[in-house]
Design a protein around this motif. Structure first.
Motif, PDB file in Angstrom:
ATOM      1  N   GLU A 142     -23.738  -3.550 -77.056  1.00 24.90           N
ATOM      2  CA  GLU A 142     -23.520  -4.993 -77.093  1.00 24.90           C
ATOM      3  C   GLU A 142     -24.091  -5.536 -78.390  1.00 24.90           C
ATOM      4  O   GLU A 142     -25.188  -5.155 -78.801  1.00 24.90           O
ATOM      5  N   LEU A 143     -23.336  -6.429 -79.017  1.00 29.49           N
ATOM      6  CA  LEU A 143     -23.747  -7.081 -80.258  1.00 29.49           C
ATOM      7  C   LEU A 143     -24.300  -8.467 -79.935  1.00 29.49           C
ATOM      8  O   LEU A 143     -23.621  -9.295 -79.322  1.00 29.49           O
ATOM      9  N   PHE A 144     -25.536  -8.703 -80.335  1.00 30.05           N
ATOM     10  CA  PHE A 144     -26.159 -10.018 -80.234  1.00 30.05           C
ATOM     11  C   PHE A 144     -26.236 -10.526 -81.659  1.00 30.05           C
ATOM     12  O   PHE A 144     -27.182 -10.249 -82.383  1.00 30.05           O
ATOM     13  N   GLY A 145     -25.160 -11.234 -82.071  1.00 30.99           N
ATOM     14  CA  GLY A 145     -25.011 -11.627 -83.465  1.00 30.99           C
ATOM     15  C   GLY A 145     -25.082 -13.112 -83.711  1.00 30.99           C
ATOM     16  O   GLY A 145     -25.724 -13.855 -82.956  1.00 30.99           O
ATOM     17  N   ASN A 200     -36.808 -14.836 -85.589  1.00 26.14           N
ATOM     18  CA  ASN A 200     -36.910 -15.653 -84.381  1.00 26.14           C
ATOM     19  C   ASN A 200     -36.429 -14.875 -83.159  1.00 26.14           C
ATOM     20  O   ASN A 200     -37.071 -14.893 -82.104  1.00 26.14           O
ATOM     21  N   ALA A 201     -35.312 -14.166 -83.298  1.00 22.58           N
ATOM     22  CA  ALA A 201     -34.803 -13.366 -82.172  1.00 22.58           C
ATOM     23  C   ALA A 201     -35.795 -12.267 -81.802  1.00 22.58           C
ATOM     24  O   ALA A 201     -36.052 -12.022 -80.616  1.00 22.58           O
ATOM     25  N   LEU A 222     -27.506 -15.819 -82.081  1.00 25.49           N
ATOM     26  CA  LEU A 222     -28.728 -16.026 -82.859  1.00 25.49           C
ATOM     27  C   LEU A 222     -28.936 -17.508 -83.144  1.00 25.49           C
ATOM     28  O   LEU A 222     -30.050 -18.020 -83.065  1.00 25.49           O
ATOM     29  N   MET A 223     -27.837 -18.197 -83.483  1.00 27.17           N
ATOM     30  CA  MET A 223     -27.948 -19.630 -83.797  1.00 27.17           C
ATOM     31  C   MET A 223     -28.197 -20.477 -82.550  1.00 27.17           C
ATOM     32  O   MET A 223     -28.672 -21.602 -82.662  1.00 27.17           O
ATOM     33  N   THR A 240     -26.341 -13.034 -89.594  1.00 24.58           N
ATOM     34  CA  THR A 240     -26.666 -14.277 -90.292  1.00 24.58           C
ATOM     35  C   THR A 240     -25.969 -15.398 -89.528  1.00 24.58           C
ATOM     36  O   THR A 240     -25.571 -15.210 -88.390  1.00 24.58           O
ATOM     37  N   THR A 241     -25.769 -16.515 -90.166  1.00 24.97           N
ATOM     38  CA  THR A 241     -25.041 -17.602 -89.520  1.00 24.97           C
ATOM     39  C   THR A 241     -23.541 -17.355 -89.506  1.00 24.97           C
ATOM     40  O   THR A 241     -22.806 -18.107 -88.878  1.00 24.97           O
TER      41      THR A 241
END
Length: 188
Positions: A41-44, A95-96, A48-49, A15-16
């Motif tokens: 790997e974390l794409f968080g 969106n991602a 995202l923002m 989330t944000t």
């Protein structure tokens, strides 16, 4: 001959807030994949923002968008984690996912053949089920293989605190979904 390449598992979602139950659950699953031998790997939240709204124009991708596409191309498996907002996948996560369209002309189109573990958090059970079903549908549309287990978590009781999960059953499910991704990713 022994295989020496570690599978690469991309964790995509959140989330944000990096402390959200959605991102913490994803991080727990990624830790389990790493413990099983994966590079992860974390794409968080922060990245995202930083993604602009997706549009089909590779020349218009910012660096974060280019990085996401490169990570998806490299991945041997994914863990997708979304909050259940109003009964479906959040706009931030969707969106991602839309950026995966950039792989439509690759040798491996979209997520073709990749194992995809799904995680959904929501404040109540109703949004958990419909969001999990929406993620499964998205993954099928992108030619991915959702794992048999999709983890649905009712986070309304405050089980996520201090970067961890206080519910042993949820922790086990997050480990299991990572193991299921790893079983197929290791064979790639």
């Amino acid at each position: 001959m022994e295989k020496t390449k570690k599978p690469f598992i991309l964790g995509l979602g959140g989330t944000t807030s990096p402390l959200s139950s959605t991102e913490v659950a994803l991080a727990i699953a990624l830790e389990a994949a790493a413990a099983a031998g994966a590079e992860t790997e974390l794409f968080g939240s922060d990245r995202l923002m930083a993604l602009p709204h997706y549009r089909s124009d590779p020349a218009g991708l910012n660096q974060t968008g280019k990085d996401l596409v490169a990570l998806v191309r490299r991945a041997d498996g994914l863990l997708l984690s979304s909050p259940g907002y109003h009964g479906t996948v959040s706009g931030l996560v969707k969106n991602a996912i839309d950026y995966i369209e950039e792989t439509s002309t690759d040798d491996r189109i979209y997520l073709d053949g990749l194992p995809i573990g799904l995680i959904v958090t929501a404040h109540g059970w109703q949004a958990v089920g419909s969001t999990l079903a929406a993620l499964r549908s998205i993954v099928h549309s992108l030619r991915g293989w959702p794992t048999p287990l999709g983890v649905g978590i009712n986070a309304s009781g405050g089980i996520f605190r201090d970067g961890g999960c206080a519910d042993p059953g949820v922790n086990e499910q997050l480990k299991l979904v990572a193991q299921q991704v790893m079983l197929r990713a290791e064979g790639r």
